[in-house]
Each structure stands twice: as C-alpha cells, then as structure tokens.
Scaffold this motif. Structure first.
Motif: not given
Ligand code: NAD
Length: 252
Positions: A88-90, A144-146, A188-190
C-alpha cells in the motif's frame, strides 16, 4: 471473522488507507505488521492498533531491499508466518511534464512500483516455500489507483507507477497461480487522506474532483479497507489478477 488467525503485512500502514486496512484486518481477527518509513507515525499507529489486537510496527523503506528483507524476517520472528501482504505504501509528486525533474520521477517509481516488486517478491518466496512444504497459499494485494487508467497532466510519475502496478499485478498473478497464491489490486479514486489534503483544501481542485465523481463525494479510507478485507479472505478464493476500482463511478 474473515481473517481469523492470519498474519498480514501492510506497507504504508502508519496513516491513511494503510492504517484503515490495519484496523479492519485486526477487527477481522488478523495479526498485523504495519511497515512504514515514518518512525514517529508508525509508533503512534502501533499504540493505537494494539488496542484492537496483535499489532507491530516495523520501520521500513519499501524501496530498499535490505529494509524489505528485515521487514519479512521481523514478521516471521513475531508471528511465525505471512498469509497476506498489502503493498500500500505510495507517494505522489505533482509537476507538469516539461518541469518534471529526473530525481522526482525516480523517487516516485522507486516507492510505488519497485517497492511493490521488492516486497511482493520477498513475501511470495516465503509463501511459495510454504506451499511446497504442504502448507496453505497466501495472497497479495497491490494498491493501484484510478490514475492507472486515467491520465492527468501533472501526475506523470504517479500515473506511470500505478499503470505499472496494474501490470505487475497481472504478471504476479500468472507467475504465482501455480502455487495457489492470489494477487489482486485495488484502484481507489479520490480518498480522504493526507495525500489528498492539498486538493481538499483548494476549493477549485475539490470542485473538480467532485464534478467528475458521479457519487458526488470523496471516499473514506474505510471504503478501501473493506475491499482489502474481502480480497484477503477466502470469500475471494477464485479471484486473481484483477483490479477492483473504488472511485465513486469516475470516468475521467
Ligand atoms: P498517505 O500519504 O496518507 O499514506 C501513505 C503512507 O505511506 C504514509 O504513512 C507514508 O509514510 C508511507 N510511505 C511513504 N513512502 C514510504 C516508503 N518508501 N516506505 C514505506 N512507507 C512509505 O497516502 P494514502 O492516501 O493513504 O495512500 C495509500 C495508497 O493508496 C498509496 O499507494 C496511494 O497511491 C494509493 N491511493 C490513494 C488515493 C487517495 O486519494 N488518497 C487514491 C488512489 C490511490
């Protein structure tokens, strides 16, 4: 409880989404190691999480191989095994393409993408050995991310790193499937964390986020933690190589 008796490592677990995942996993019966580069926040999170169950903090920079190996060894020392890894680190860095410095490009890729590779490989080796010895398989979740599929001009290394995390998830899932080890991602989104604080404080940026989010609100870390708990559990036993997007319906 979904995660009874399981041991989980959550990187970047001192704050934000990682902290919410640690909390949820503890409530689901897991033992949790949070790994974070921030010693002070990590110590505070450990004190907080210990109220819910067995929780440890290990200081680690996920972009450094030796730190990752120490993290894995400390987890085995403390709890004997590893069933779940949440990469999860980012970090984020905002700059236009023309202004972006090479160091900033490298820094974001090193944490977001190489960090997931290093921790993923170190933990997968332990999990694969356990399977070869007749034990149960584990599971890995990458954050990841949107932004892995939607581009914004000022988030160059972030978007590139998250696009990489998407493909890393697919190739890890293929390579580890013979061992029964499942690998999935969450996009995730925001979400309301420190990472989004600047955007939330700027009314124009906040309005822009809300205008492209059909559900009309910013998400909460707990809404990502519930997906992590599902993917980590046996309820998701036939799911691998997927990215689950949780973005309030965002299309752009
Ligand atoms: P955050 O900034 O609140 O927390 C990130 C945590 O990671 C911090 O505790 C930080 O100290 C730690 N960290 C940073 N570099 C590290 C390193 N090298 N080694 C170990 N730990 C390190 O961020 P967040 O919003 O909770 O983000 C968590 C994850 O979710 C990230 O991968 C981020 O890209 C992703 N994400 C967040 C959002 C959002 O809107 N907040 C959206 C999509 C994806």
């Amino acid at each position: 409880m979904k995660l009874d008796g399981k041991t989980a490592i959550i990187t970047g677990g001192a704050r934000g989404i990682g902290h919410a995942i640690a909390e949820r996993f503890l409530r689901e019966g897991a033992r949790v190691v949070i790994a974070d580069i921030d010693q002070e926040e990590g110590n505070a999170a450990e004190r907080d999480l210990e109220k819910l169950g067995e929780a440890r903090f290990v200081r680690a920079d996920v972009g450094k191989r030796l730190d990752v190996h120490n993290l894995v060894a400390s987890t085995i020392d403390a709890f004997g095994d590893i069933d779940v890894l949440v990469n999860n680190a980012g970090i984020d860095h905002q700059a236009s393409f023309l202004d972006l410095a090479e160091d900033d490009f490298d820094r974001v890729l090193r944490v977001n993408l190489k960090g997931a590779f290093l921790a993923g490989q170190a933990v997968a080796r332990i999990m694969a050995d356990r399977v070869k010895a007749g034990g149960p398989a584990g599971t890995i979740i990458n954050m990841s991310s949107i932004n892995s599929v939607v581009a914004h001009p000022d988030q160059v290394p972030y978007a590139v790193s998250k696009g990489g995390v998407g493909q890393l998830t697919t190739v890890m899932a293929l390579g580890l499937a013979p061992y029964g080890i499942r690998v999935n991602a969450i996009g995730p989104g925001s979400i309301s964390t420190d990472m989004l604080a600047r955007a939330k404080a700027d009314p124009v940026a906040k309005a822009r986020i809300l205008s492209r989010t059909p559900l009309g609100r910013i998400g909460e870390p707990e809404e990502i933690a519930s997906i992590a708990a599902f993917l980590a559990s046996d309820d998701a036993s036939y799911i691998t190589g997927q990215t689950i997007f949780a973005d309030g319906g965002r299309l752009a």
